[in-house]
Design an enzyme around this catalytic site. Sequence first.
Site, PDB file in Angstrom:
ATOM      1  N   ARG A 121       0.819  -1.230   0.000  1.00 40.61           N
ATOM      2  CA  ARG A 121       0.000   0.000   0.000  1.00 40.61           C
ATOM      3  C   ARG A 121       0.842   1.265   0.000  1.00 40.61           C
ATOM      4  NH1 ARG A 121      -3.048  -3.019   3.756  1.00 40.61           N
ATOM      5  NH2 ARG A 121      -4.799  -4.021   2.707  1.00 40.61           N
ATOM      6  N   LYS A 143       3.296  11.604 -10.693  1.00 38.29           N
ATOM      7  CA  LYS A 143       2.413  10.819 -11.563  1.00 38.29           C
ATOM      8  C   LYS A 143       3.155   9.541 -11.935  1.00 38.29           C
ATOM      9  CE  LYS A 143      -0.562  14.208 -13.807  1.00 38.29           C
ATOM     10  NZ  LYS A 143      -0.991  14.764 -15.096  1.00 38.29           N
ATOM     11  N   GLU A 185      10.330  19.782 -23.650  1.00 40.52           N
ATOM     12  CA  GLU A 185       9.631  19.969 -22.367  1.00 40.52           C
ATOM     13  C   GLU A 185      10.239  21.136 -21.576  1.00 40.52           C
ATOM     14  OE1 GLU A 185       6.884  18.204 -21.698  1.00 40.52           O
ATOM     15  OE2 GLU A 185       7.106  16.188 -22.576  1.00 40.52           O
ATOM     16  N   LYS A 227       7.900  23.406 -12.432  1.00 43.44           N
ATOM     17  CA  LYS A 227       6.991  22.277 -12.236  1.00 43.44           C
ATOM     18  C   LYS A 227       6.635  22.125 -10.757  1.00 43.44           C
ATOM     19  CE  LYS A 227       5.600  17.677 -13.324  1.00 43.44           C
ATOM     20  NZ  LYS A 227       5.699  16.494 -14.159  1.00 43.44           N
ATOM     21  N   GLU A 237      -4.204  17.712 -10.113  1.00 43.61           N
ATOM     22  CA  GLU A 237      -4.838  18.280 -11.304  1.00 43.61           C
ATOM     23  C   GLU A 237      -6.326  18.496 -11.091  1.00 43.61           C
ATOM     24  OE1 GLU A 237      -2.734  16.651 -14.672  1.00 43.61           O
ATOM     25  OE2 GLU A 237      -4.398  17.162 -15.986  1.00 43.61           O
ATOM     26  N   ARG A 242      -2.371  22.465 -12.877  1.00 47.94           N
ATOM     27  CA  ARG A 242      -1.448  21.428 -13.339  1.00 47.94           C
ATOM     28  C   ARG A 242      -1.704  21.055 -14.798  1.00 47.94           C
ATOM     29  NH1 ARG A 242       1.064  16.143 -10.166  1.00 47.94           N
ATOM     30  NH2 ARG A 242       2.427  15.592 -11.912  1.00 47.94           N
ATOM     31  N   ASN A 246       0.083  20.316 -19.773  1.00 48.24           N
ATOM     32  CA  ASN A 246      -0.280  19.538 -20.962  1.00 48.24           C
ATOM     33  C   ASN A 246      -0.199  20.357 -22.240  1.00 48.24           C
ATOM     34  OD1 ASN A 246      -0.849  17.286 -19.388  1.00 48.24           O
ATOM     35  ND2 ASN A 246      -2.913  18.036 -18.958  1.00 48.24           N
ATOM     36  N   HIS A 249       0.283  18.746 -25.570  1.00 51.68           N
ATOM     37  CA  HIS A 249       0.149  17.299 -25.385  1.00 51.68           C
ATOM     38  C   HIS A 249      -1.114  16.719 -26.006  1.00 51.68           C
ATOM     39  CE1 HIS A 249       3.613  17.793 -22.868  1.00 51.68           C
ATOM     40  NE2 HIS A 249       3.641  16.511 -22.543  1.00 51.68           N
ATOM     41  N   HIS A 253      -0.230  13.919 -28.346  1.00 51.83           N
ATOM     42  CA  HIS A 253      -0.664  12.529 -28.129  1.00 51.83           C
ATOM     43  C   HIS A 253      -1.361  11.970 -29.365  1.00 51.83           C
ATOM     44  CE1 HIS A 253      -0.576  12.965 -23.472  1.00 51.83           C
ATOM     45  NE2 HIS A 253       0.567  12.509 -23.943  1.00 51.83           N
ATOM     46  N   HIS A 267       8.142  11.065 -27.779  1.00 55.79           N
ATOM     47  CA  HIS A 267       7.160  11.886 -27.063  1.00 55.79           C
ATOM     48  C   HIS A 267       7.499  13.393 -27.148  1.00 55.79           C
ATOM     49  CE1 HIS A 267       4.360  13.221 -23.997  1.00 55.79           C
ATOM     50  NE2 HIS A 267       5.367  13.830 -23.397  1.00 55.79           N
TER      51      HIS A 267
HETATM   52  N1  LIG Z   1       5.103  10.743 -14.816  1.00 54.94           N
HETATM   53  C1  LIG Z   1       5.072  11.850 -15.527  1.00 54.94           C
HETATM   54  O1  LIG Z   1       4.716  12.925 -15.047  1.00 54.94           O
HETATM   55  C2  LIG Z   1       5.528  11.797 -16.953  1.00 54.94           C
HETATM   56  C3  LIG Z   1       5.738  12.983 -17.656  1.00 54.94           C
HETATM   57  C4  LIG Z   1       6.231  12.905 -18.960  1.00 54.94           C
HETATM   58  C5  LIG Z   1       6.492  11.664 -19.521  1.00 54.94           C
HETATM   59  N2  LIG Z   1       6.248  10.525 -18.816  1.00 54.94           N
HETATM   60  C6  LIG Z   1       6.547   9.195 -19.378  1.00 54.94           C
HETATM   61  O2  LIG Z   1       7.953   9.131 -19.602  1.00 54.94           O
HETATM   62  C7  LIG Z   1       8.202   8.177 -20.627  1.00 54.94           C
HETATM   63  C8  LIG Z   1       9.241   8.725 -21.550  1.00 54.94           C
HETATM   64  O3  LIG Z   1      10.408   8.952 -20.819  1.00 54.94           O
HETATM   65  P1  LIG Z   1      11.814   9.219 -21.502  1.00 54.94           P
HETATM   66  O4  LIG Z   1      11.653  10.182 -22.602  1.00 54.94           O
HETATM   67  O5  LIG Z   1      12.753   9.505 -20.413  1.00 54.94           O
HETATM   68  O6  LIG Z   1      12.109   7.835 -22.234  1.00 54.94           O
HETATM   69  P2  LIG Z   1      12.795   6.442 -21.819  1.00 54.94           P
HETATM   70  O7  LIG Z   1      12.709   6.178 -20.379  1.00 54.94           O
HETATM   71  O8  LIG Z   1      12.225   5.445 -22.757  1.00 54.94           O
HETATM   72  O9  LIG Z   1      14.330   6.696 -22.204  1.00 54.94           O
HETATM   73  C9  LIG Z   1      14.656   6.990 -23.540  1.00 54.94           C
HETATM   74  C10 LIG Z   1      15.788   6.111 -24.042  1.00 54.94           C
HETATM   75  O10 LIG Z   1      17.024   6.586 -23.534  1.00 54.94           O
HETATM   76  C11 LIG Z   1      17.737   5.552 -22.881  1.00 54.94           C
HETATM   77  N3  LIG Z   1      18.474   6.222 -21.806  1.00 54.94           N
HETATM   78  C12 LIG Z   1      17.956   6.794 -20.711  1.00 54.94           C
HETATM   79  N4  LIG Z   1      18.891   7.449 -20.037  1.00 54.94           N
HETATM   80  C13 LIG Z   1      20.048   7.271 -20.695  1.00 54.94           C
HETATM   81  C14 LIG Z   1      21.379   7.728 -20.484  1.00 54.94           C
HETATM   82  N5  LIG Z   1      21.681   8.553 -19.492  1.00 54.94           N
HETATM   83  N6  LIG Z   1      22.316   7.321 -21.362  1.00 54.94           N
HETATM   84  C15 LIG Z   1      22.002   6.520 -22.418  1.00 54.94           C
HETATM   85  N7  LIG Z   1      20.753   6.098 -22.683  1.00 54.94           N
HETATM   86  C16 LIG Z   1      19.800   6.470 -21.825  1.00 54.94           C
HETATM   87  C17 LIG Z   1      16.694   4.593 -22.434  1.00 54.94           C
HETATM   88  O11 LIG Z   1      17.215   3.303 -22.261  1.00 54.94           O
HETATM   89  C18 LIG Z   1      15.722   4.651 -23.607  1.00 54.94           C
HETATM   90  O12 LIG Z   1      16.192   3.849 -24.661  1.00 54.94           O
HETATM   91  C19 LIG Z   1       6.868   7.903 -21.292  1.00 54.94           C
HETATM   92  O13 LIG Z   1       6.438   6.622 -20.902  1.00 54.94           O
HETATM   93  C20 LIG Z   1       5.950   8.965 -20.727  1.00 54.94           C
HETATM   94  O14 LIG Z   1       4.610   8.529 -20.626  1.00 54.94           O
HETATM   95  C21 LIG Z   1       5.795  10.581 -17.542  1.00 54.94           C
HETATM   96 ZN   LIG Z   2       5.359  15.385 -21.965  1.00 57.78          ZN
END
Ligand SMILES: NC(=O)c1ccc[n+]([C@@H]2O[C@H](COP(=O)([O-])OP(=O)(O)OC[C@H]3O[C@@H](n4cnc5c(N)ncnc54)[C@H](O)[C@@H]3O)[C@@H](O)[C@H]2O)c1
Ligand SMILES: [Zn+2]
Length: 369
Positions: A121, A143, A185, A227, A237, A242, A246, A249, A253, A267
């Site tokens: 939990r 999130k 971003e 942020k 939100e 918050r 977006n 987005h 999306h 993304h």
């Molecule tokens: N929780 C939230 O508020 C929030 C906000 C925005 C996005 N997201 C989520 O985040 C995800 C995207 O995250 P992302 O863009 O970080 O992508 P990711 O986690 O897929 O990383 C991108 C790529 O880079 C590689 N990588 C990461 N760090 C590295 C480093 N230092 N050196 C070499 N390679 C590295 C990873 O292995 C991957 O192949 C999506 O699933 C999205 O929905 C969440």
């Molecule tokens: Zn985003």
Amino acid sequence: MAIISVNIADRPYEVIVGAGLLADLVPNCGGRLRKREVPIITDTHVHAAWGEVVEAALRGHGHEPHWRVLQPGERTKSWNELAATVDWLLAQGVERGDHILALGGGVIGDLTGFAAAILKRGCHFIQLPTTLLAQVDSSVGGKTAINTAAGKNLVGAFHQPSLVLADLAVLDTLPERELRAGYAEVVKYGLIGDAQFFSWCETNGGALLAGDAAIREYAVAHSVAHKAQIVAEDERETTGTRALLNLGHTFGHALEAETGYSSQLLHGEAVAIGMVLAARYSAHRELMPSASAEHISHHFQTMGMRSELAQLGLSCDGQALVGHMLHDKKMDAGTLPFVLMHGIGKSYIDREVELEDVARFLDKELAGT
Ligand SMILES: NC(=O)c1ccc[n+]([C@@H]2O[C@H](COP(=O)([O-])OP(=O)(O)OC[C@H]3O[C@@H](n4cnc5c(N)ncnc54)[C@H](O)[C@@H]3O)[C@@H](O)[C@H]2O)c1
Ligand SMILES: [Zn+2]
């Protein structure tokens, strides 16, 4: 080094931004690692680049890392991986007071955060974000989510980390395309409510991508502070503040859905084009000068990023993109709130956007006219 407080009423925490934080991981965790064994979740790319540094940092202080190294990519945010990860954490004997480490981009952060949210939990976790996107966005704010057959991030929880360590050194191994995608971003914070920061990005964006340490620290710390302020005001939100995050987005999306969430469009790349679309749509509605919208597009182009919908070469029409928007989880009683702009740094939520009008607007953008 910069320290930003995220002042959520009952669970405030800090985001530390600086170069070399992972090499000094144990002191930087400030006594939170209370057992010899430390569960740490990552992906194979990050493990290859930073596994040794983290391993040495932990062992140097008498800890024994227990690694769970997952496949990189969006597919890892799945029911299967969530279940397997939770089972693994249980097998490790993780207790509620322990801290799980999430070393990676948004994929690892979202999955680990959700696993931490439901394990017993709710147990603690520490975000060690390794992408620019994760440092300025996903690791902060609590999130967490996985994807299901019905769509992205549809199952998740609000669960804040206890600490975020954004080590700028990790950006040196990040593929350049991922760095640029994350940069979208960063620019977003300027466009939402900080025209001065957008100007700063125009001046310093090139140096940021090129690896200037001071510029990177300022960009990440400034983005996180923005942020943090929004999240402290509206953690779940509910008031709408918050939702400003977006910006770009809803359009973005739809583009990600149309390209099948594939490597065709990351993304952040979708968000860059999405923000230009939000700005142009605002101009089309005569809410802001179209010169301002073009200004934004120009900046992304200067940074070597795609900013034009027509550049994607999609074969769909505007109606198809609007169809994807109707599956957006922001849909509320039949209306879809859009983040539009009265100008650079003057974004607001508009709940009365007519989707037919958006579809017609997108037809023109798809044609590049
Ligand atoms: N929780 C939230 O508020 C929030 C906000 C925005 C996005 N997201 C989520 O985040 C995800 C995207 O995250 P992302 O863009 O970080 O992508 P990711 O986690 O897929 O990383 C991108 C790529 O880079 C590689 N990588 C990461 N760090 C590295 C480093 N230092 N050196 C070499 N390679 C590295 C990873 O292995 C991957 O192949 C999506 O699933 C999205 O929905 C969440
Ligand atoms: Zn985003």
